[in-house]
Write an enzyme that holds these catalytic residues in place. Sequence first.
Site, PDB file in Angstrom:
ATOM      1  N   HIS A  98     -21.469  31.244 -68.775  1.00  0.00           N
ATOM      2  CA  HIS A  98     -21.091  30.680 -70.060  1.00  0.00           C
ATOM      3  C   HIS A  98     -22.251  30.813 -71.060  1.00  0.00           C
ATOM      4  CE1 HIS A  98     -18.619  27.960 -72.479  1.00  0.00           C
ATOM      5  NE2 HIS A  98     -19.737  27.362 -72.845  1.00  0.00           N
ATOM      6  N   ASP A 116     -18.576  31.999 -65.358  1.00  0.00           N
ATOM      7  CA  ASP A 116     -18.627  30.859 -66.266  1.00  0.00           C
ATOM      8  C   ASP A 116     -18.586  29.549 -65.484  1.00  0.00           C
ATOM      9  OD1 ASP A 116     -18.134  28.895 -68.278  1.00  0.00           O
ATOM     10  OD2 ASP A 116     -17.226  30.433 -69.550  1.00  0.00           O
TER      11      ASP A 116
END
Length: 234
Positions: A202, A171
């Site tokens: 993400h 992420d």
Amino acid sequence: MADYINIDATDGSGSFKAYVARPEGGSGPVVVVLQEIFGVNVGMRQICDDLASEGYIAICPDLFWRMKPGVDITDKTKEEWDQAFHYFQNFDHTKGHEDIAATVTKARTIEGGSGKVGAVGYCLGGLLAFMTAVKTDVDAAVSYYGVGLDTKVGEADAITKPLLMHIAEEDGFVDKAAQAKIHKALDGHDQITIHDYAGVDHAFARPDGQSWDGDAAALANDRTRVFFETHLKG
């Protein structure tokens, strides 16, 4: 079946709209869908529609209404990203939590609802889903790659209902140190289940996003489906 409803703010400052998708037959448990930084856009409405196809009434409140009602942004251009980050950076979390609580209250008594209410959120909404588990009486909550979660883990003692969390290991908005802090604080919590997804970034579960990963999204969504069936339909 999809429509919009109005929800009164608890501070008396006005009302805000929420997108509502209903299953065939019109009734079922309710899931409150908490938006990313792009507002109640096509992706959030699609998530609601998908939940409706699984037998839920899905409600997605406009959480940016205090800044600008009806924000609906894609993530295709730099200008759109700049707009989205403007709303993200200026979002009043205290008022946002109040508006989510008002939505949960509405969900408890909405026509056709079973009385059971869950919440699911993505990105900013992933953080808000965690805080919804902290601050409201939702029966179950799901957080997808919540941004800023590492700063809120100290509030987890207030969580008394099941919470499922999905973390993208790569992420770009939640680094490894933040992920480690989340695990250290929450792994022993008897109401929280955390799944990590290797090699994905993400927003891996958003079909129209640049980081979408079909395999990881399918796995996370299957886990969410079983989780809600267990805690909202069981």
